[in-house]
Design a protein around this motif. Structure first.
Motif, PDB file in Angstrom:
ATOM      1  N   THR A  68       0.847  -1.186   0.000  1.00  0.00           N
ATOM      2  CA  THR A  68       0.000   0.000   0.000  1.00  0.00           C
ATOM      3  C   THR A  68       0.881   1.233   0.000  1.00  0.00           C
ATOM      4  OG1 THR A  68      -1.739   1.166   1.211  1.00  0.00           O
ATOM      5  CG2 THR A  68      -0.115  -0.003   2.518  1.00  0.00           C
ATOM      6  N   THR A  69       0.270   2.372  -0.261  1.00  0.00           N
ATOM      7  CA  THR A  69       1.009   3.631  -0.244  1.00  0.00           C
ATOM      8  C   THR A  69       0.973   4.292   1.127  1.00  0.00           C
ATOM      9  OG1 THR A  69      -0.974   4.781  -1.031  1.00  0.00           O
ATOM     10  CG2 THR A  69       0.614   4.048  -2.687  1.00  0.00           C
ATOM     11  N   ASP A  70       0.328   3.650   2.094  1.00  0.00           N
ATOM     12  CA  ASP A  70       0.208   4.208   3.435  1.00  0.00           C
ATOM     13  C   ASP A  70       1.523   4.006   4.190  1.00  0.00           C
ATOM     14  OD1 ASP A  70      -0.574   5.202   5.838  1.00  0.00           O
ATOM     15  OD2 ASP A  70      -2.152   3.722   6.230  1.00  0.00           O
ATOM     16  N   ALA A  71       2.235   5.101   4.411  1.00  0.00           N
ATOM     17  CA  ALA A  71       3.528   5.011   5.102  1.00  0.00           C
ATOM     18  C   ALA A  71       3.367   4.644   6.564  1.00  0.00           C
ATOM     19  CB  ALA A  71       4.278   6.341   4.975  1.00  0.00           C
ATOM     20  N   SER A  72       2.228   4.958   7.168  1.00  0.00           N
ATOM     21  CA  SER A  72       2.026   4.644   8.581  1.00  0.00           C
ATOM     22  C   SER A  72       1.975   3.140   8.826  1.00  0.00           C
ATOM     23  CB  SER A  72       0.743   5.301   9.099  1.00  0.00           C
ATOM     24  OG  SER A  72      -0.398   4.805   8.402  1.00  0.00           O
ATOM     25  N   ARG A  73       1.665   2.367   7.809  1.00  0.00           N
ATOM     26  CA  ARG A  73       1.624   0.910   7.913  1.00  0.00           C
ATOM     27  C   ARG A  73       2.878   0.245   7.363  1.00  0.00           C
ATOM     28  NH1 ARG A  73      -2.628  -1.569   9.486  1.00  0.00           N
ATOM     29  NH2 ARG A  73      -1.776  -3.466   8.538  1.00  0.00           N
ATOM     30  N   GLY A  74       3.897   1.074   7.085  1.00  0.00           N
ATOM     31  CA  GLY A  74       5.119   0.528   6.530  1.00  0.00           C
ATOM     32  C   GLY A  74       4.993   0.098   5.084  1.00  0.00           C
ATOM     33  N   PHE A  75       4.026   0.657   4.370  1.00  0.00           N
ATOM     34  CA  PHE A  75       3.779   0.383   2.948  1.00  0.00           C
ATOM     35  C   PHE A  75       3.324  -1.054   2.693  1.00  0.00           C
ATOM     36  CE2 PHE A  75       6.960   3.794   3.055  1.00  0.00           C
ATOM     37  CZ  PHE A  75       6.273   4.787   2.371  1.00  0.00           C
ATOM     38  N   VAL A  76       2.815  -1.726   3.704  1.00  0.00           N
ATOM     39  CA  VAL A  76       2.271  -3.080   3.520  1.00  0.00           C
ATOM     40  C   VAL A  76       0.828  -3.086   4.017  1.00  0.00           C
ATOM     41  CG1 VAL A  76       4.499  -4.233   3.696  1.00  0.00           C
ATOM     42  CG2 VAL A  76       3.146  -3.860   5.760  1.00  0.00           C
ATOM     43  N   THR A  77       0.037  -3.996   3.451  1.00  0.00           N
ATOM     44  CA  THR A  77      -1.371  -4.084   3.812  1.00  0.00           C
ATOM     45  C   THR A  77      -1.547  -4.903   5.093  1.00  0.00           C
ATOM     46  OG1 THR A  77      -1.672  -6.081   2.476  1.00  0.00           O
ATOM     47  CG2 THR A  77      -2.027  -3.953   1.390  1.00  0.00           C
ATOM     48  N   GLU A  78      -2.750  -4.839   5.633  1.00  0.00           N
ATOM     49  CA  GLU A  78      -3.062  -5.640   6.811  1.00  0.00           C
ATOM     50  C   GLU A  78      -2.999  -7.134   6.481  1.00  0.00           C
ATOM     51  OE1 GLU A  78      -6.657  -6.114  10.138  1.00  0.00           O
ATOM     52  OE2 GLU A  78      -6.810  -4.649   8.502  1.00  0.00           O
ATOM     53  N   GLN A  79      -3.366  -7.491   5.250  1.00  0.00           N
ATOM     54  CA  GLN A  79      -3.276  -8.888   4.814  1.00  0.00           C
ATOM     55  C   GLN A  79      -1.829  -9.375   4.864  1.00  0.00           C
ATOM     56  OE1 GLN A  79      -6.361 -10.297   3.392  1.00  0.00           O
ATOM     57  NE2 GLN A  79      -5.334 -12.231   3.843  1.00  0.00           N
ATOM     58  N   PHE A  80      -0.912  -8.544   4.441  1.00  0.00           N
ATOM     59  CA  PHE A  80       0.510  -8.877   4.474  1.00  0.00           C
ATOM     60  C   PHE A  80       0.965  -9.126   5.912  1.00  0.00           C
ATOM     61  CE2 PHE A  80       4.975  -7.906   4.803  1.00  0.00           C
ATOM     62  CZ  PHE A  80       5.544  -8.371   3.622  1.00  0.00           C
ATOM     63  N   THR A  81       0.615  -8.223   6.809  1.00  0.00           N
ATOM     64  CA  THR A  81       1.033  -8.358   8.205  1.00  0.00           C
ATOM     65  C   THR A  81       0.442  -9.597   8.846  1.00  0.00           C
ATOM     66  OG1 THR A  81       1.119  -5.927   8.338  1.00  0.00           O
ATOM     67  CG2 THR A  81       1.148  -7.163  10.406  1.00  0.00           C
ATOM     68  N   THR A  82      -0.836  -9.858   8.587  1.00  0.00           N
ATOM     69  CA  THR A  82      -1.507 -10.989   9.228  1.00  0.00           C
ATOM     70  C   THR A  82      -1.004 -12.327   8.712  1.00  0.00           C
ATOM     71  OG1 THR A  82      -3.497  -9.629   9.533  1.00  0.00           O
ATOM     72  CG2 THR A  82      -3.745 -12.022   9.712  1.00  0.00           C
ATOM     73  N   ASP A  83      -1.054 -12.499   7.398  1.00  0.00           N
ATOM     74  CA  ASP A  83      -0.732 -13.804   6.819  1.00  0.00           C
ATOM     75  C   ASP A  83       0.771 -14.074   6.786  1.00  0.00           C
ATOM     76  OD1 ASP A  83      -3.354 -14.615   6.406  1.00  0.00           O
ATOM     77  OD2 ASP A  83      -3.497 -13.571   4.509  1.00  0.00           O
ATOM     78  N   LEU A  84       1.518 -13.151   6.230  1.00  0.00           N
ATOM     79  CA  LEU A  84       2.951 -13.401   6.127  1.00  0.00           C
ATOM     80  C   LEU A  84       3.617 -13.377   7.494  1.00  0.00           C
ATOM     81  CD1 LEU A  84       5.158 -13.952   4.063  1.00  0.00           C
ATOM     82  CD2 LEU A  84       5.658 -11.507   4.054  1.00  0.00           C
ATOM     83  N   GLY A  85       3.127 -12.508   8.395  1.00  0.00           N
ATOM     84  CA  GLY A  85       3.692 -12.481   9.735  1.00  0.00           C
ATOM     85  C   GLY A  85       3.508 -13.799  10.460  1.00  0.00           C
ATOM     86  N   SER A  86       2.311 -14.371  10.354  1.00  0.00           N
ATOM     87  CA  SER A  86       2.053 -15.669  10.990  1.00  0.00           C
ATOM     88  C   SER A  86       2.921 -16.764  10.379  1.00  0.00           C
ATOM     89  CB  SER A  86       0.572 -16.034  10.839  1.00  0.00           C
ATOM     90  OG  SER A  86      -0.260 -15.046  11.420  1.00  0.00           O
TER      91      SER A  86
END
Length: 298
Positions: free
Chosen positions: A81-99
């Motif tokens: 994503t273009t949202d810098a506050s999220r580190g340019f990654v989506t919530e899907q990225f954080t949830t799935d790839l993080g797990s």
């Protein structure tokens, strides 16, 4: 006066043309050219496969096999994503790839500790290695994926199940390579260390660990790839989140473009892990390559 000035300018121009380049500039250009050449040599096959993917999918137009451009577009849309506050990654990225990476990291680290300790112990003791070798070979002959139903029975659909499967599949390459590396240390080096009356800690740090490190690094690298595969496989069949779960869920919902975006993400993560490990390996084993070069030149 004019002729003298022209002659001086000509001499300065000739001297500047014959002057060597700035110190280090030639070396930097050579290094840059070598790095670019290596990048082209390593990436041409990937580019060729991507072109074949694009051409083949456009020719056959199967809903199960979207074009590379469609998959790449979904890749950036789903995971970044273009949202810098999220580190340019989506919530899907954080949830799935993080797990997924948490499970893979836990399983691999457990295998590293267990494989190194057991491999060093068996490498030092020939009698213990002879006793345990049949059991080790038997364990290696069993595919870790064949134990997936048993792991589900014991642990249920939990992170422990995924981690245990990764441990079973990755511990044996580390153990075998570590044991072989310790057993392959030159006997002359061992006898020299003993004649110098080295303590156990000093012997371990200066003789045993450096001597076995090429084999150990090789086992770690192989196990890293196996761990990534088992992470995905275990999530395909028994998980409630993770990149493998995302792929199988997208497939069941006929979202094949999203499915292939997950496959691309796994490929990118695997490539980045291999590059990072190669950099660490080059740093750790630099002395080994230099010693081999000196031996070859001699």
């Amino acid at each position: 006066m004019t002729e003298t000035t022209s002659t001086a300018r000509a001499e300065r121009g000739t001297a500047s043309r014959g002057r060597p380049p700035l110190p280090g500039l030639a070396e930097a250009a050579s290094a840059a050219g070598t790095a670019l050449g290596r990048a082209i040599a390593y990436s041409w096959m990937v580019v060729l496969l991507l072109i074949a993917w694009e051409v083949g999918s456009r020719l056959y137009q199967s809903p199960y096999f979207p074009t590379f451009t469609e998959s790449a577009g979904a890749f950036f849309t789903n995971w970044f994503t273009t949202d810098a506050s999220r580190g340019f990654v989506t919530e899907q990225f954080t949830t799935d790839l993080g797990s997924s990476m948490a499970r893979a990291g836990q399983g691999w680290l457990i295998s590293v500790v267990a494989g190194l300790c057991a491999g060093i112990a068996l490498g030092v003791s020939a009698r213990a290695a002879a006793v345990c070798n049949p059991l080790i070979r038997f364990g290696m002959s069993i595919p870790a994926t064949a134990l997936l139903p048993l792991a589900v029975v014991f642990f249920g659909v939990t992170d422990e199940m995924n981690v245990s499967l990764i441990v079973i599949g990755t511990v044996f390459p580390i153990l075998i390579n570590t044991m072989d590396g310790v057993q392959g240390i030159d006997r002359t080096v061992i006898m020299t260390a003993r004649s110098m009356r080295m303590g156990r800690v000093r012997y371990f740090c200066t003789v045993l660990l450096p001597g076995a490190s090429p084999q150990i690094i090789s086992g770690l690298r192989v196990s890293l790839g196996i761990g990534l595969i088992l992470m995905v496989v275990s999530e395909l069949f028994a998980a409630t989140n993770g990149i493998g779960y995302y792929i199988v869920l997208a497939s069941r919902q006929f979202r094949y473009v999203d499915m292939w975006s997950g496959v691309l993400l796994i490929a990118v993560i695997g490539l980045l892990l291999n590059v990072a490990f190669a950099l660490v390996e080059a740093r750790v084993l630099r002395w080994h390559r230099e010693s081999r070069k000196r031996a070859d030149s001699a």
